[in-house]
Design an enzyme around this catalytic site. Structure first.
Site, PDB file in Angstrom:
ATOM      1  CG  HIS A 216     -25.006  15.655   2.560  1.00 20.42           C
ATOM      2  ND1 HIS A 216     -25.784  16.441   1.734  1.00 20.42           N
ATOM      3  CD2 HIS A 216     -25.789  14.617   2.924  1.00 20.42           C
ATOM      4  CE1 HIS A 216     -26.975  15.909   1.609  1.00 20.42           C
ATOM      5  NE2 HIS A 216     -27.019  14.798   2.322  1.00 20.42           N
ATOM      6  CE  LYS A 218     -25.784  13.474  -1.782  1.00 21.98           C
ATOM      7  NZ  LYS A 218     -25.520  12.862  -0.512  1.00 21.98           N
ATOM      8  CG  ASP A 223      -9.416   8.165 -17.045  1.00 18.35           C
ATOM      9  OD1 ASP A 223      -8.828   7.754 -16.027  1.00 18.35           O
ATOM     10  OD2 ASP A 223      -9.765   7.418 -17.988  1.00 18.35           O
ATOM     11  CG  HIS A 393     -32.607  12.566  -1.624  1.00 18.00           C
ATOM     12  ND1 HIS A 393     -31.312  12.290  -2.029  1.00 18.00           N
ATOM     13  CD2 HIS A 393     -32.515  12.928  -0.325  1.00 18.00           C
ATOM     14  CE1 HIS A 393     -30.485  12.462  -1.018  1.00 18.00           C
ATOM     15  NE2 HIS A 393     -31.178  12.854   0.035  1.00 18.00           N
ATOM     16  CE  LYS A 395     -29.824  16.418  -1.571  1.00 19.15           C
ATOM     17  NZ  LYS A 395     -30.881  16.119  -0.680  1.00 19.15           N
ATOM     18  CG  ASP A 400     -35.134  34.418 -14.977  1.00 16.03           C
ATOM     19  OD1 ASP A 400     -36.254  34.180 -14.500  1.00 16.03           O
ATOM     20  OD2 ASP A 400     -34.462  35.404 -14.651  1.00 16.03           O
TER      21      ASP A 400
END
Length: 475
Positions: A216, A218, A223, A393, A395, A400
């Site tokens: 899952h 991404k 470089d 979508h 997350k 604080d």
């Protein structure tokens, strides 16, 4: 009579297996025992297909062997850098993160929160077009749409001018691209390609491991000095495979600095698990120059090859560490009891706690399960918002005004136990303020949910939500 005896024997055998299986919550054991006994045949088949975290013997051994090398590579890199300044209040969070993936926090990083999904892809393409040495990419969903094909074209251009390009896509989530002419054309252009967790024959796949264990992540690394992390797949926000929930609203950050090497090593752990490729020399190069004013950050990669409790531990520790404010956005909320209690406890002890969900979830089951927890969260004082501008979508977690967690992991059982996920934990008040502004923009486009709203739900809706939530431990 013989068939009945065999059926009972299979049921008893599966129940014993459920009870003996390690790393399983009691609620999960109870749920599976009930399913196996209460739903003849179907329950047994469901457990065989979905009941155990099984990568397959050969695949699992190879992946664990590769992952076991990550701490060695990480230590070889981290010890060349000065340890970053992190207040004692938050140092324990980074120690926990290091115990999960072996990466110590590194300083001297900079980051930019991308304006939206299209801007993120445009910036990625520009960075790939400027690459001089290598590009490494890994996406769960990579679609042959406008943004997906823009990435394809950028990789082809880079490979044709001599840049080493390695691209990996999940075999299930990216099947439309993988089985298209564009995948073949990338290979012909010189892009090195790999399919993460290949399915093969779906009918035979259960014999070699669960079909729904997915990569899952991404990740994009360019470089060795630029990397991206967030919730966004390589696709248009219109997300045509589930267009009725569009636009999909994501957050992606572009990082510069030593943190890119940690994402590089995480990418390599996925790549080497599927491809024989001698890239050790690249992973042992001297670290990139750290910015004098940069912040502390840490890559945290989780999945079936690390301890089962890793992601819930991280979320719970972050929640318990909040003293003034805690803001979370997540599309999928299927918590374990400890996490639900942690969120309620944060609000009870006076932390201003807010959580943003999508108003329309692309998973009816997960949406109903999430809402079954609303009453207890609201009673504790948690503010709940349902985003109405598409499918939220993103997350994200901020606490604080100082700590940010961004990445691919949801607050659900799939991210806890089944999926390979990548996140970056950051200590930086300035970047956290930027992330808080984005979270506030989500709240501004959301409807608040109060106790009166939940109380007004009819008994049928509450019965449905709570009944589905009973299956939470096996979702």
């Amino acid at each position: 009579m013989i068939i009945l005896f065999l059926h009972l024997l299979i049921q008893v055998g599966l129940v014993v297996r459920v009870l003996l299986r390690p790393n399983r919550q009691p609620a999960s054991r109870i749920a599976w025992v009930v399913v196996i006994l209460a739903v003849p045949v179907v329950g047994a088949v469901a457990y065989v297909l979905l009941g155990e975290v099984n990568l397959g013997r050969h695949r699992g051994e190879r992946m664990r062997r590769i992952v076991a090398r990550v701490p060695e590579l990480a230590n070889d890199f981290d010890r060349r850098l000065a340890p970053p300044e992190i207040p004692d209040t938050y140092r324990h969070l980074f120690r926990l993160g290091e115990s999960i993936s072996g990466f110590a926090p590194v300083g001297g990083n900079r980051a930019t929160l991308m304006a939206d999904s299209n801007a993120a892809i445009d910036t990625m393409v520009a960075d790939i077009d400027a690459a001089t040495d290598h590009v490494h990419l890994n996406f769960y969903i990579w679609l042959p749409d406008n943004n997906g094909l823009a990435m394809v074209a950028a990789l082809e251009r880079a490979a044709q001018r001599g840049v080493t390009c390695r691209a990996m896509a999940d075999d299930l989530g990216s099947r439309r691209l993988i089985h298209s002419i564009h995948w073949t054309r990338m290979a012909d252009a010189g892009v090195h390609l790999a399919r993460a967790l290949p399915i093969g024959n779906p009918l035979l796949r259960p014999l070699g491991g669960r079909i729904d264990l997915r990569n899952h992540r991404k990740i994009l690394v360019i470089d060795d000095g630029i990397t991206y992390c967030g919730s966004q797949n390589c696709a248009d926000p219109e997300f045509r495979i589930k267009a009725k929930y569009a636009p999909w609203v994501d957050a992606m950050m572009r990082f510069e600095g030593p943190i890119a090497r940690q994402n590089q090593i995480l990418f390599a752990s996925d790549w080497l698990a599927h491809v024989d490729d001698g890239i050790d020399a690249l992973l042992r190069r001297p670290p990139v120059q750290a910015a004098s004013e940069g912040f502390a950050a840490q890559v945290i990669g989780t999945g079936p090859t690390v301890r089962a409790s890793a992601m819930p531990e991280l979320f719970a520790s972050l929640i318990y560490s909040a003293r003034e404010e805690l803001v979370i956005s997540t599309p999928y909320y299927v918590p374990d009891e400890a996490m639900q209690s942690a969120l309620c406890g944060a609000a009870y002890r006076g932390v201003k706690t807010s959580i943003v969900f999508p108003a329309r979830n692309d998973s009816f089951v997960v949406g109903a399960t999430s809402r079954s927890y609303y009453a207890d969260l609201l009673a504790a004082g948690v503010r709940i918002f349902e985003f109405e501008g598409g499918l939220l979508h993103t997350k994200s977690l901020t606490l604080d005004g100082a700590i940010t967690l961004i990445g691919s992991a949801n607050m659900d059982r799939r991210s806890f136990e089944l999926n390979f996920e990548n996140n970056i934990l950051v200590y930086d008040p300035a970047l956290t303020a930027t992330m808080r502004e984005r979270q506030d923009s989500y709240i501004a486009r959301s409807r608040p949910v109060d106790a009166g709203t939940v109380a007004a739900w009819g008994p049928g809706r509450r019965l449905l939500n709570n009944s589905i939530a009973m299956l939470g431990p096996i979702l």
